[in-house]
Design a protein around this motif. Sequence first.
Motif, PDB file in Angstrom:
ATOM      1  N   UNK A  96      12.456  31.709  54.802  1.00 58.82           N
ATOM      2  CA  UNK A  96      11.225  32.224  54.194  1.00 58.82           C
ATOM      3  C   UNK A  96      11.560  32.655  52.759  1.00 58.82           C
ATOM      4  N   UNK A  97      10.763  32.188  51.796  1.00 57.55           N
ATOM      5  CA  UNK A  97      11.105  32.431  50.394  1.00 57.55           C
ATOM      6  C   UNK A  97      10.400  33.669  49.822  1.00 57.55           C
ATOM      7  N   UNK A  98      10.839  34.069  48.657  1.00 56.41           N
ATOM      8  CA  UNK A  98      10.085  35.045  47.868  1.00 56.41           C
ATOM      9  C   UNK A  98      10.202  34.664  46.402  1.00 56.41           C
ATOM     10  N   UNK A  99       9.269  35.153  45.628  1.00 58.78           N
ATOM     11  CA  UNK A  99       9.283  34.873  44.190  1.00 58.78           C
ATOM     12  C   UNK A  99       9.813  36.096  43.444  1.00 58.78           C
ATOM     13  N   UNK A 100       9.826  36.016  42.138  1.00 58.54           N
ATOM     14  CA  UNK A 100      10.247  37.175  41.345  1.00 58.54           C
ATOM     15  C   UNK A 100       9.161  38.244  41.293  1.00 58.54           C
ATOM     16  N   UNK A 101       8.007  37.939  41.887  1.00 57.62           N
ATOM     17  CA  UNK A 101       6.937  38.948  41.954  1.00 57.62           C
ATOM     18  C   UNK A 101       7.009  39.766  43.240  1.00 57.62           C
ATOM     19  N   UNK A 102       8.059  39.567  44.014  1.00 53.79           N
ATOM     20  CA  UNK A 102       8.171  40.274  45.299  1.00 53.79           C
ATOM     21  C   UNK A 102       8.132  41.796  45.122  1.00 53.79           C
ATOM     22  N   UNK A 103       7.336  42.414  45.957  1.00 53.15           N
ATOM     23  CA  UNK A 103       7.259  43.869  46.052  1.00 53.15           C
ATOM     24  C   UNK A 103       7.434  44.195  47.532  1.00 53.15           C
ATOM     25  N   UNK A 104       8.426  44.992  47.850  1.00 56.34           N
ATOM     26  CA  UNK A 104       8.698  45.350  49.245  1.00 56.34           C
ATOM     27  C   UNK A 104       8.352  46.809  49.463  1.00 56.34           C
ATOM     28  N   UNK A 105       7.641  47.063  50.537  1.00 57.57           N
ATOM     29  CA  UNK A 105       7.312  48.446  50.905  1.00 57.57           C
ATOM     30  C   UNK A 105       8.047  48.767  52.202  1.00 57.57           C
ATOM     31  N   UNK A 106       8.895  49.796  52.160  1.00 56.45           N
ATOM     32  CA  UNK A 106       9.598  50.257  53.363  1.00 56.45           C
ATOM     33  C   UNK A 106       9.031  51.614  53.760  1.00 56.45           C
ATOM     34  N   UNK A 107       8.747  51.755  55.018  1.00 53.65           N
ATOM     35  CA  UNK A 107       8.312  53.054  55.523  1.00 53.65           C
ATOM     36  C   UNK A 107       9.290  53.520  56.597  1.00 53.65           C
ATOM     37  N   UNK A 108       9.822  54.709  56.402  1.00 56.91           N
ATOM     38  CA  UNK A 108      10.741  55.314  57.361  1.00 56.91           C
ATOM     39  C   UNK A 108      10.058  56.543  57.942  1.00 56.91           C
ATOM     40  N   UNK A 109       9.856  56.520  59.245  1.00 57.60           N
ATOM     41  CA  UNK A 109       9.149  57.628  59.880  1.00 57.60           C
ATOM     42  C   UNK A 109      10.039  58.289  60.919  1.00 57.60           C
ATOM     43  N   UNK A 110      10.294  59.580  60.723  1.00 56.37           N
ATOM     44  CA  UNK A 110      11.075  60.332  61.704  1.00 56.37           C
ATOM     45  C   UNK A 110      10.164  60.700  62.862  1.00 56.37           C
ATOM     46  N   UNK A 111      10.371  60.059  63.991  1.00 58.96           N
ATOM     47  CA  UNK A 111       9.537  60.296  65.168  1.00 58.96           C
ATOM     48  C   UNK A 111       9.933  61.593  65.853  1.00 58.96           C
ATOM     49  N   UNK A 112      11.236  61.779  65.976  1.00 61.82           N
ATOM     50  CA  UNK A 112      11.755  63.001  66.605  1.00 61.82           C
ATOM     51  C   UNK A 112      13.193  63.176  66.130  1.00 61.82           C
ATOM     52  N   UNK A 113      13.931  64.059  66.791  1.00 58.45           N
ATOM     53  CA  UNK A 113      15.284  64.368  66.333  1.00 58.45           C
ATOM     54  C   UNK A 113      16.223  63.173  66.426  1.00 58.45           C
ATOM     55  N   UNK A 114      15.927  62.228  67.305  1.00 62.06           N
ATOM     56  CA  UNK A 114      16.850  61.116  67.552  1.00 62.06           C
ATOM     57  C   UNK A 114      16.366  59.780  67.018  1.00 62.06           C
TER      58      UNK A 114
END
Lengths: 312, 135
Positions: free
Chosen positions: A234-252
Amino acid sequence: MNSGFGIRDSRFGRMSVGSGFSRTIVTAIALLTLLSPAIRGQQGFRRTPGAVYDVDVADKKSGAPPRRDLSGIWEFAKGGGEGIQADGAKAIPSDGKPEHELPFTPEGRKAFINNKPTYGFTQVPSALTNDPMPGCDPQGFPRIVLHNAHHEQILQTATQVVILYQFNKKWRVIWTDGRKLPANPEVPGWDIKGSPPPEARFWGYSVGRWVDDYTFVADSNGFDDRTWLDNAGRPHSDALHVIETYHRVDADHLEKTITIDDPKFYTRPWVALDKLPYRLQSPSLEIPEQECVPSETAKYNQLFANPAADVK
Amino acid sequence: MRRMLVAVASGVVLLSCALAAHHANAVFDLGKRLTLTGTVTEWFWANPHCLLRFDVKNDSGEMMHWVAETQAPPNMTPFGWTKQSFAVGDQVTVTLEPVKNGSPLGRILQVKLPDGKTLVAGNGLSPSDGSGARP
């Protein structure tokens, strides 16, 4: 130490076996049943020695999550191979099925067809691939996650979230000092005096922020378009924008979501990983070494990949 | 009764293969299985694939030099494989999935060691059953 065979052992402990022919048949079925999770585990549940998975502590309830804290050594909560496989994200593998078709623009589809991966439904023999990775060119982000996802260690400082990846011992810096992503990565115009302009990068340029006490969002751009998104080409261009979401659900637990936003190659943003759960590990867990070694790759090509594909 | 039990057992095998490896498949004769007994000449513990080289005499007495791959070391260690798993001269019995073009190449499903122990490759492919689901 945790073992992939613990499940087998515990099931065996509950078995009761008859005699004669029935014993033989029951034993055969038992063996096959026992083998089943072991075989599954080889892909769907690959364990790292010493790591703890949700199944190991099913009776233990996790406590409340810490506030604004992603730090620690993280492993897939459900075992290696969960979420991501060789032919792409588990939810949308490159298998040729219409429901897994990505929303390519014409330009994006052309780039996909021009890529010759060794995985997925457009795969070719290893000797005929144009995948940059087997030759040990940089894998980059997000492919480090969408293909070679293993353990991750996250460090936090006052100005950065740093993610350490197993494969090739790479790391990324996500700035948390308030700077913005450049509107045009080629001409960034940084707010911060003295910051160097970011050239196109294999790993992109990343900034992040806490949107609430338990949810961290990172945006990345400025990517070098020579990298692929995953092993399936799967390709991407130089216009790629990546959104990462990290969600702490609980202590583990930590959930990771990755969204691909690349208007040149895709008609709309699409979710590559959707709340993939990670489990916090002991701070003394050893992360294995895995390096791409050009000389080893050359030997593999000479002894195996080339003769397997009739390439001289 | 026996038929039913066998059917149930087969179902378990098929289910267990449903998550079969998504390893590069293009060159392999999918589902074919060969079991070969020979002498180890090299164990190459390396990325992107480990290679086991071993010599096997074919039916006409000719010595065939086989090369069989596994996955990379970090994917093998959870299943008990190490850099020391084989020594030159070891007599081993290798079950593998051969390549399509007839070269003495394949990917390992399992190896029976001189001491009788068996190493399973951990690639999700069953050594004895060729019907596993494929990507």
